[in-house]
Design a protein around this motif. Structure first.
Motif, PDB file in Angstrom:
ATOM      1  N   ARG A 138       0.816  -1.210   0.000  1.00  0.00           N
ATOM      2  CA  ARG A 138       0.000   0.000   0.000  1.00  0.00           C
ATOM      3  C   ARG A 138       0.854   1.267   0.000  1.00  0.00           C
ATOM      4  O   ARG A 138       0.603   2.200  -0.771  1.00  0.00           O
ATOM      5  N   VAL A 139       1.873   1.319   0.842  1.00  0.00           N
ATOM      6  CA  VAL A 139       2.726   2.502   0.951  1.00  0.00           C
ATOM      7  C   VAL A 139       3.540   2.699  -0.321  1.00  0.00           C
ATOM      8  O   VAL A 139       3.664   3.821  -0.822  1.00  0.00           O
TER       9      VAL A 139
ATOM     10  N   ASP B 123       1.448   4.201  -3.065  1.00  0.00           N
ATOM     11  CA  ASP B 123       1.302   5.652  -2.916  1.00  0.00           C
ATOM     12  C   ASP B 123       2.564   6.397  -3.360  1.00  0.00           C
ATOM     13  O   ASP B 123       2.471   7.450  -3.992  1.00  0.00           O
TER      14      ASP B 123
END
Length: 77
Positions: free
Chosen positions: A65-66, A69
Motif C-alpha cells: 500500500r505505501v 502511494d
C-alpha cells in the motif's frame, strides 16, 4: 508471491527506506531479490528505477500500500 515493499534503514527516529522486490515470506529486512529504489520521508526524497519496477509489475509482482502511494506520487503508476 513476489512483492515490492519497503525495507528500513537508518537509525532511531531518522528512518529511510529501500524499495525492494522480495518474496512475501521473507522478513521485512531480509535479503531482497532486487533493490529498485530509495525513499527518505524526512527530506521527501524519492529515487526510483522505473524500468525495473515496470518489469516486475509485468511479471506479476504485488505492490504494498505505501509503495503504491509512492509510485503514484512519482508518476510511475
Amino acid at each position: 508471491m513476489v512483492k515490492i515493499r519497503l525495507s528500513r534503514l537508518g537509525k532511531k527516529r531518522k528512518p529511510s527506506y529501500r524499495i525492494v522486490v522480495t518474496d512475501s515470506r521473507v522478513r521485512r529486512d531480509g535479503k531482497p531479490l532486487e533493490t529498485v529504489g530509495f525513499y527518505d520521508p524526512i527530506h521527501n526524497e524519492i529515487h526510483l528505477s522505473s524500468e525495473a519496477i515496470k518489469k516486475r509489475l509485468d511479471e506479476g509482482a504485488q505492490v504494498s500500500r505505501v509503495v503504491r502511494d509512492i509510485l503514484i506520487k512519482a508518476n510511475v503508476l
